[in-house]
Scaffold this motif. Structure first.
Motif, PDB file in Angstrom:
ATOM      1  N   UNK A  89      27.279  14.215 -24.627  1.00  0.00           N
ATOM      2  CA  UNK A  89      26.320  13.308 -25.248  1.00  0.00           C
ATOM      3  C   UNK A  89      26.097  12.008 -24.492  1.00  0.00           C
ATOM      4  N   UNK A  90      26.980  11.666 -23.561  1.00  0.00           N
ATOM      5  CA  UNK A  90      26.797  10.431 -22.801  1.00  0.00           C
ATOM      6  C   UNK A  90      25.836  10.557 -21.639  1.00  0.00           C
ATOM      7  N   UNK A  91      25.502  11.772 -21.244  1.00  0.00           N
ATOM      8  CA  UNK A  91      24.619  12.008 -20.103  1.00  0.00           C
ATOM      9  C   UNK A  91      23.259  11.317 -20.318  1.00  0.00           C
ATOM     10  N   UNK A  92      22.679  10.654 -19.283  1.00  0.00           N
ATOM     11  CA  UNK A  92      23.005  10.731 -17.862  1.00  0.00           C
ATOM     12  C   UNK A  92      24.028   9.719 -17.374  1.00  0.00           C
ATOM     13  N   UNK A  93      24.900   9.231 -18.242  1.00  0.00           N
ATOM     14  CA  UNK A  93      25.926   8.273 -17.845  1.00  0.00           C
ATOM     15  C   UNK A  93      27.303   8.924 -17.945  1.00  0.00           C
ATOM     16  N   UNK A  94      28.231   8.393 -17.158  1.00  0.00           N
ATOM     17  CA  UNK A  94      29.622   8.822 -17.234  1.00  0.00           C
ATOM     18  C   UNK A  94      30.494   7.686 -16.728  1.00  0.00           C
ATOM     19  N   UNK A  95      31.787   7.786 -16.978  1.00  0.00           N
ATOM     20  CA  UNK A  95      32.750   6.844 -16.411  1.00  0.00           C
ATOM     21  C   UNK A  95      33.472   7.527 -15.262  1.00  0.00           C
ATOM     22  N   UNK A  96      33.705   6.783 -14.192  1.00  0.00           N
ATOM     23  CA  UNK A  96      34.415   7.333 -13.034  1.00  0.00           C
ATOM     24  C   UNK A  96      35.332   6.263 -12.456  1.00  0.00           C
ATOM     25  N   UNK A  97      36.419   6.714 -11.852  1.00  0.00           N
ATOM     26  CA  UNK A  97      37.363   5.792 -11.216  1.00  0.00           C
ATOM     27  C   UNK A  97      36.886   5.419  -9.823  1.00  0.00           C
ATOM     28  N   UNK A  98      36.991   4.147  -9.494  1.00  0.00           N
ATOM     29  CA  UNK A  98      36.612   3.670  -8.164  1.00  0.00           C
ATOM     30  C   UNK A  98      37.831   3.691  -7.242  1.00  0.00           C
ATOM     31  N   UNK A  99      37.599   3.440  -5.952  1.00  0.00           N
ATOM     32  CA  UNK A  99      38.692   3.477  -4.983  1.00  0.00           C
ATOM     33  C   UNK A  99      39.743   2.404  -5.245  1.00  0.00           C
ATOM     34  N   UNK A 100      39.349   1.311  -5.887  1.00  0.00           N
ATOM     35  CA  UNK A 100      40.318   0.243  -6.156  1.00  0.00           C
ATOM     36  C   UNK A 100      40.984   0.390  -7.530  1.00  0.00           C
ATOM     37  N   UNK A 101      40.831   1.559  -8.153  1.00  0.00           N
ATOM     38  CA  UNK A 101      41.527   1.821  -9.405  1.00  0.00           C
ATOM     39  C   UNK A 101      40.809   1.333 -10.646  1.00  0.00           C
ATOM     40  N   UNK A 102      39.592   0.833 -10.494  1.00  0.00           N
ATOM     41  CA  UNK A 102      38.820   0.370 -11.637  1.00  0.00           C
ATOM     42  C   UNK A 102      37.975   1.519 -12.200  1.00  0.00           C
ATOM     43  N   UNK A 103      37.463   1.305 -13.384  1.00  0.00           N
ATOM     44  CA  UNK A 103      36.575   2.291 -14.001  1.00  0.00           C
ATOM     45  C   UNK A 103      35.154   1.757 -13.968  1.00  0.00           C
ATOM     46  N   UNK A 104      34.235   2.580 -13.487  1.00  0.00           N
ATOM     47  CA  UNK A 104      32.849   2.148 -13.334  1.00  0.00           C
ATOM     48  C   UNK A 104      31.935   3.022 -14.184  1.00  0.00           C
ATOM     49  N   UNK A 105      30.879   2.402 -14.709  1.00  0.00           N
ATOM     50  CA  UNK A 105      29.822   3.147 -15.393  1.00  0.00           C
ATOM     51  C   UNK A 105      28.896   3.715 -14.330  1.00  0.00           C
ATOM     52  N   UNK A 106      28.676   5.008 -14.366  1.00  0.00           N
ATOM     53  CA  UNK A 106      27.846   5.672 -13.365  1.00  0.00           C
ATOM     54  C   UNK A 106      26.677   6.379 -14.034  1.00  0.00           C
ATOM     55  N   UNK A 107      25.636   6.604 -13.236  1.00  0.00           N
ATOM     56  CA  UNK A 107      24.450   7.301 -13.727  1.00  0.00           C
ATOM     57  C   UNK A 107      24.121   8.450 -12.778  1.00  0.00           C
ATOM     58  N   UNK A 108      23.619   9.540 -13.339  1.00  0.00           N
ATOM     59  CA  UNK A 108      23.178  10.658 -12.504  1.00  0.00           C
ATOM     60  C   UNK A 108      22.024  10.193 -11.619  1.00  0.00           C
ATOM     61  N   UNK A 109      22.110  10.505 -10.331  1.00  0.00           N
ATOM     62  CA  UNK A 109      21.152   9.975  -9.358  1.00  0.00           C
ATOM     63  C   UNK A 109      19.707  10.295  -9.709  1.00  0.00           C
TER      64      UNK A 109
END
Length: 265
Positions: A89-109
């Motif tokens: 249900x969150x699509x087109x958004x998701x949460x993903x981990x960044x290289x520095x260990x943070x969590x980022x809000x992402x969107x489908x390209x």
């Protein structure tokens, strides 16, 4: 698979996005990950199982029988059911981990727009617009429940009560049963034979609800065969791109598309 882009105030302040329209993006998704918190909503509609990811088990709702098709998505993209798993249900958004260990809000390209079409990602003061913020809140609550769900699934796996599920689905007279590969289930005998200490450990991890939920849900396999019949009927009657003639709500119920993390009644 979608390509995910981390949303940035500096890079995307003027960008817009195309909201999800239905669930065509999940049309080839045969399973959906599930959360402990939504078990009461899932059980009336889905057969549940586990898939193996590395050395861990992931609880999932079964959406298809052939490993390639989601039987809960209608030809017009509508969800064939009265409850949609939270992981979709969150699509087109998701949460993903960044290289520095943070969590980022992402969107489908393919939902990110440089034009002023769709809806803005940010408001005039540089804050996420209301709907995007609501989705972020929803995803954050889902992530909390996902961690608890993983702990419960790990406890079940460590206790030795998860076994391969050689699932075969009957397809009617004259047709070979359909074999579904890669699924796991709870071994009820092994669960009942656990020591009192091991049983109490599962309870402390919230794993018993997941175990019994999976066992009870196996009675819902007919939900998949009924939807398979629905798709076969409409593929025979009309082109795939046209919507079904019957109201979908009268067949399987309307989709619960609320972006609210509340799985109670």
């Amino acid at each position: 698979m979608p390509q995910w882009i981390a949303i940035s105030r500096t890079q995307h302040a003027e960008h817009h996005y195309q909201p999800r329209q239905g669930y065509r993006f999940a049309a080839e998704q045969p399973v959906a990950s599930i959360l402990l918190a939504e078990l009461p909503k899932l059980l009336p509609h889905y057969a549940l199982g586990f898939i193996q990811q590395g050395e861990q088990y992931q609880p999932v709702a079964l959406l298809g029988l052939d490993g390639q098709t989601n039987l809960y998505v209608a030809p017009n993209g509508k969800w064939l059911g009265s409850y949609v798993p939270a992981s979709l249900r969150g699509y087109p958004f998701t949460l993903a981990n960044t290289e520095d260990g943070q969590t980022a809000l992402c969107i489908a390209q393919d939902h990110l727009l440089e034009s002023e079409q769709g809806e803005p990602l940010f408001d005039g003061e540089g804050r996420l617009n209301e709907r995007v913020q609501q989705t972020l809140n929803f995803l954050q609550e889902c992530e909390k429940s996902r961690q608890l769900t993983q702990q419960a699934a790990k406890a079940l796996g460590d206790s030795g009560v998860i076994e391969p599920w050689p699932l075969q689905v009957e397809r009617g007279e004259g047709q070979e049963p359909l074999k579904v590969q890669g699924l796991y289930r709870i071994n009820e005998t092994a669960l009942n034979e656990l020591s009192a200490e091991a049983f109490a450990s599962l309870r402390s991890h919230g794993a018993l609800a997941l175990a019994y939920g999976q066992l009870f849900s196996m009675h819902q396999l007919s939900q998949l065969t009924e939807r398979a019949k629905f798709h076969a009927k409409h593929q025979a009657q009309q082109p795939v791109e046209k919507a079904p003639s019957e109201p979908l709500e009268s067949l399987f119920g309307g989709d619960d598309d609320e972006m609210v993390f509340d799985f109670g009644e």
